[in-house]
Design a protein around this motif. Structure first.
Motif, PDB file in Angstrom:
ATOM      1  N   GLY A   1       0.610  -0.716  -0.963  1.00  0.00           N
ATOM      2  CA  GLY A   1      -0.141  -0.018  -0.087  1.00  0.00           C
ATOM      3  C   GLY A   1       0.848   1.316  -0.137  1.00  0.00           C
ATOM      4  N   GLY A   2       0.263   2.252   0.073  1.00  0.00           N
ATOM      5  CA  GLY A   2       1.076   3.733   0.285  1.00  0.00           C
ATOM      6  C   GLY A   2       0.763   4.121  -1.022  1.00  0.00           C
ATOM      7  N   ALA A   3       1.386   5.565  -0.670  1.00  0.00           N
ATOM      8  CA  ALA A   3       0.667   6.343  -1.629  1.00  0.00           C
ATOM      9  C   ALA A   3       1.545   6.412  -3.268  1.00  0.00           C
ATOM     10  CB  ALA A   3       1.442   8.570  -1.445  1.00  0.00           C
TER      11      ALA A   3
ATOM     12  N   ASP B   1       7.514   4.669  -5.596  1.00  0.00           N
ATOM     13  CA  ASP B   1       8.610   3.745  -4.089  1.00  0.00           C
ATOM     14  C   ASP B   1       8.294   2.872  -4.279  1.00  0.00           C
ATOM     15  OD1 ASP B   1       8.705   6.771  -3.665  1.00  0.00           O
ATOM     16  OD2 ASP B   1       7.001   6.096  -1.690  1.00  0.00           O
ATOM     17  N   LYS B   2       7.201   1.870  -5.071  1.00  0.00           N
ATOM     18  CA  LYS B   2       7.078   0.124  -4.430  1.00  0.00           C
ATOM     19  C   LYS B   2       7.321  -0.428  -5.312  1.00  0.00           C
ATOM     20  CE  LYS B   2       5.906   1.768  -0.818  1.00  0.00           C
ATOM     21  NZ  LYS B   2       4.445   1.532  -0.154  1.00  0.00           N
TER      22      LYS B   2
ATOM     23  N   GLY C   1      -4.013   1.761  -1.108  1.00  0.00           N
ATOM     24  CA  GLY C   1      -3.704   2.467  -0.820  1.00  0.00           C
ATOM     25  C   GLY C   1      -3.757   4.030  -2.156  1.00  0.00           C
TER      26      GLY C   1
ATOM     27  N   ILE D   1      -5.603  10.537  -6.328  1.00  0.00           N
ATOM     28  CA  ILE D   1      -4.196  10.637  -6.261  1.00  0.00           C
ATOM     29  C   ILE D   1      -3.268   9.906  -7.191  1.00  0.00           C
ATOM     30  CG2 ILE D   1      -3.215   8.762  -4.726  1.00  0.00           C
ATOM     31  CD1 ILE D   1      -0.911  10.476  -4.598  1.00  0.00           C
TER      32      ILE D   1
ATOM     33  N   PHE E   1      -9.609  16.354   0.169  1.00  0.00           N
ATOM     34  CA  PHE E   1      -8.464  15.695   1.238  1.00  0.00           C
ATOM     35  C   PHE E   1      -8.671  15.876   2.505  1.00  0.00           C
ATOM     36  CE2 PHE E   1      -4.212  14.749   2.698  1.00  0.00           C
ATOM     37  CZ  PHE E   1      -4.039  13.351   2.684  1.00  0.00           C
TER      38      PHE E   1
ATOM     39  N   LEU F   1     -10.158   7.605  -0.680  1.00  0.00           N
ATOM     40  CA  LEU F   1      -9.513   7.966   0.654  1.00  0.00           C
ATOM     41  C   LEU F   1      -8.766   5.977   1.246  1.00  0.00           C
ATOM     42  CD1 LEU F   1     -10.109  11.509   0.966  1.00  0.00           C
ATOM     43  CD2 LEU F   1      -7.836  10.388  -0.158  1.00  0.00           C
TER      44      LEU F   1
ATOM     45  N   PRO G   1       0.315   1.783   4.628  1.00  0.00           N
ATOM     46  CA  PRO G   1      -1.536   1.252   4.112  1.00  0.00           C
ATOM     47  C   PRO G   1      -2.507   1.353   3.297  1.00  0.00           C
ATOM     48  CG  PRO G   1      -0.436   3.721   4.330  1.00  0.00           C
ATOM     49  CD  PRO G   1       0.861   2.548   3.676  1.00  0.00           C
TER      50      PRO G   1
ATOM     51  N   VAL H   1      -5.495   6.548   3.441  1.00  0.00           N
ATOM     52  CA  VAL H   1      -5.556   8.020   4.262  1.00  0.00           C
ATOM     53  C   VAL H   1      -5.172   7.297   6.419  1.00  0.00           C
ATOM     54  CG1 VAL H   1      -5.103  10.334   4.817  1.00  0.00           C
ATOM     55  CG2 VAL H   1      -5.336   9.493   2.613  1.00  0.00           C
ATOM     56  N   PHE H   2      -4.927   7.031   6.887  1.00  0.00           N
ATOM     57  CA  PHE H   2      -5.519   5.965   7.880  1.00  0.00           C
ATOM     58  C   PHE H   2      -4.879   7.445   9.286  1.00  0.00           C
ATOM     59  CE2 PHE H   2      -1.361   4.509  10.048  1.00  0.00           C
ATOM     60  CZ  PHE H   2      -0.365   5.823   9.176  1.00  0.00           C
ATOM     61  N   GLU H   3      -4.204   8.141   8.101  1.00  0.00           N
ATOM     62  CA  GLU H   3      -3.922   9.260   9.637  1.00  0.00           C
ATOM     63  C   GLU H   3      -5.564   9.721  10.162  1.00  0.00           C
ATOM     64  OE1 GLU H   3      -2.927   9.194   6.483  1.00  0.00           O
ATOM     65  OE2 GLU H   3      -0.196   8.949   6.552  1.00  0.00           O
TER      66      GLU H   3
HETATM   67  P1  AMP Z   1       3.747   5.640   2.330  1.00  0.00           P
HETATM   68  O1  AMP Z   1       5.130   6.460   2.763  1.00  0.00           O
HETATM   69  O2  AMP Z   1       4.018   5.351  -0.182  1.00  0.00           O
HETATM   70  O3  AMP Z   1       4.489   4.033   2.576  1.00  0.00           O
HETATM   71  O4  AMP Z   1       2.509   6.464   2.018  1.00  0.00           O
HETATM   72  C1  AMP Z   1       1.650   5.961   3.526  1.00  0.00           C
HETATM   73  C2  AMP Z   1       0.984   6.898   2.735  1.00  0.00           C
HETATM   74  O5  AMP Z   1      -0.194   7.041   1.602  1.00  0.00           O
HETATM   75  C3  AMP Z   1      -0.102   7.765   4.078  1.00  0.00           C
HETATM   76  O6  AMP Z   1       0.174   9.080   4.575  1.00  0.00           O
HETATM   77  C4  AMP Z   1      -1.028   7.420   3.563  1.00  0.00           C
HETATM   78  O7  AMP Z   1      -1.774   8.753   3.894  1.00  0.00           O
HETATM   79  C5  AMP Z   1      -1.429   8.031   2.318  1.00  0.00           C
HETATM   80  N1  AMP Z   1      -2.268   6.947   1.422  1.00  0.00           N
HETATM   81  C6  AMP Z   1      -2.860   5.976   1.115  1.00  0.00           C
HETATM   82  N2  AMP Z   1      -3.760   5.340   0.642  1.00  0.00           N
HETATM   83  C7  AMP Z   1      -4.075   7.153   0.070  1.00  0.00           C
HETATM   84  C8  AMP Z   1      -4.920   7.510  -1.189  1.00  0.00           C
HETATM   85  N3  AMP Z   1      -6.017   6.494  -1.407  1.00  0.00           N
HETATM   86  N4  AMP Z   1      -4.668   8.968  -1.304  1.00  0.00           N
HETATM   87  C9  AMP Z   1      -3.909   9.430  -0.984  1.00  0.00           C
HETATM   88  N5  AMP Z   1      -2.958   9.302   0.107  1.00  0.00           N
HETATM   89  C10 AMP Z   1      -2.788   7.786   0.315  1.00  0.00           C
END
Ligand code: AMP
Length: 396
Positions: free
Chosen positions: A195-197, A201-202, A220, A238, A273, A294, A319, A322-324
């Motif tokens: 997952g993640g943004a 990066d992945k 993500g 995104i 957002f 999100l 994640p 946007v789990f924050e």
């Molecule tokens: P990473 O550092 O690449 O693992 O990304 C982590 C970040 O991805 C976290 O701060 C999340 O808030 C963000 N993220 C996860 N899902 C989404 C989404 N659907 N849209 C925007 N940001 C996201």
């Protein structure tokens, strides 16, 4: 390479690279001692053998000279409490203070050196600086996994001066064992949850994992680069427009290798957002104009949980949303719970990366995961198939 567990440190001085880069509050008290506790068994093994331990670490990001707020003396009291013994402190990591105190160390004693990054030579991987550190001890132990992907003086270069006398501590050994278990498992199915943004990066880790896993779950923000690449509607979610071809390439490679790819089927969409945005659940590839995805939706949680719970080996990094923000945390929490349930049923689970580890801790699940990695960047690079300088220096 020496086996740390069977090596006897009796009468030896060991210089140990630890990761004591811990958070401090405004009174310079340690607010999270996970890293200190994590290093304790390595230190205790050395002292209980009748050796002495000289600990070296960085703390924060000093600008190349001493700064009191980054002094490791702030953690001495806490470290002493964790180890249950007095810890001595040298006000400089090289030079007279370190030399004299190291020379006077008795079996069973522990000495902490001042912040390595008070010298710019540390991050530059300077040989003379590494040699000065090496001169303090008989053997070298690296137990700082979080910096193993950096060719710094204390993590990599110093090993040159301990030919046949260097080894990994319990923490790095544990990390390597956990990662190798995912990469080389004969137990199946193996599932990676990514997952993640960003896809960017992945991408390398996903490519490398295609040779090891049976299932690749993608969630993500990076979901939307994959969905757009396949012709879906993503609204204002995104997306990395320049990675669309790369996303299709990954899907094609996965297919060629017989890896099942699971992308979200529904999503929690928001009109902004924002933690208080309006939300609605839609199919993941039909995001309405003006909305953004999100978090993963309930059908996706069900699908991902099923795949995870049927797995024997699980890697989770990043994640699902946007789990924050609480409104968009459910997908990530549910994945954490599914990984914990799978582990309870006998699967091996490895969770790495700051955000996934935070989600595990927030849900108090860390003791229900087989291994929680301490190194975000280092773990990613190792799982990408790269040789980490700090690992190579000792395995060589
Ligand atoms: P990473 O550092 O690449 O693992 O990304 C982590 C970040 O991805 C976290 O701060 C999340 O808030 C963000 N993220 C996860 N899902 C989404 C989404 N659907 N849209 C925007 N940001 C996201």
């Amino acid at each position: 390479m020496i086996n740390f567990d069977t090596y006897s440190f009796a009468g030896k001085k060991a210089i140990v690279r630890v990761d004591f880069n811990v958070p401090l509050n405004s009174d310079f008290k340690v607010t999270d001692d996970t890293r200190i506790v994590g290093a304790a068994s390595t230190i205790k093994k050395i002292t209980s053998d009748g050796g002495s331990a000289i600990l070296m670490s960085h703390l924060g990001r000093p600008k190349g000279g001493p700064e009191d707020k980054f002094s490791l003396r702030h953690i001495v009291a806490h470290l002493s409490k964790v180890l249950g013994q007095e810890v001595l402190f040298a006000s400089d990591c090289i030079g007279a203070p370190a030399k004299e105190m190291a020379a006077a160390l008795k079996p069973g004693q522990v000495l902490l050196l001042e912040n390595l990054r008070f010298y710019k030579e540390e991050e530059k991987g300077d040989e003379a600086f590494a040699k000065a550190l090496a001169s303090l001890a008989d053997v070298y132990v690296n137990d700082a996994f979080g910096t193993a992907h950096r060719a710094h003086a204390s993590t990599t270069i110093v090993a040159k001066f301990f030919e046949g006398k260097s080894m990994f501590g319990y923490l790095i050994n544990g990390e390597l064992k956990a990662m190798d278990k995912v990469l080389n498992s004969t137990d199946k199915p193996v599932t990676a949850v990514m997952g993640g943004a960003k896809v960017s990066d992945k991408i390398l880790i996903m490519e490398n994992l295609l040779s090891s896993v049976n299932n690749l779950i993608i969630g993500g923000g990076m979901t939307y680069t994959f969905i757009k690449a396949q012709g879906g509607s993503i609204g204002k979610s995104i997306c990395e427009e320049d990675k669309l071809d790369l996303a299709l390439d990954i899907l094609a490679k996965a297919k060629a290798k017989g890896v099942n790819v699971y992308l979200p089927i529904d999503a929690v969409n928001a009109d902004a957002f924002d933690a208080n945005a309006n939300t609605q659940i839609c199919e993941a590839n039909q995001t309405p104009d003006g909305w953004m995805g999100l978090d993963v939706g309930p059908k996706t949680v069900e699908l991902f949980s099923k795949v995870i719970e049927e797995s024997k080996i699980i890697l989770w990094n990043g994640p699902m949303g946007v789990f924050e923000m609480d409104k968009f945390a459910k997908g990530t929490t549910e994945v954490a719970l599914a990984v914990a349930r799978a582990t309870e049923k006998g699967a091996f689970s490895l969770v790495g990366g700051g955000d996934s580890v935070a989600a595990v801790n927030k849900n108090k699940l860390s003791d229900k995961i087989s291994y929680v990695s301490t190194g975000g960047g280092a773990m990613l690079e190792y799982m990408e198939g790269k040789e980490l300088p700090g690992i190579k220096a000792i395995r060589r």
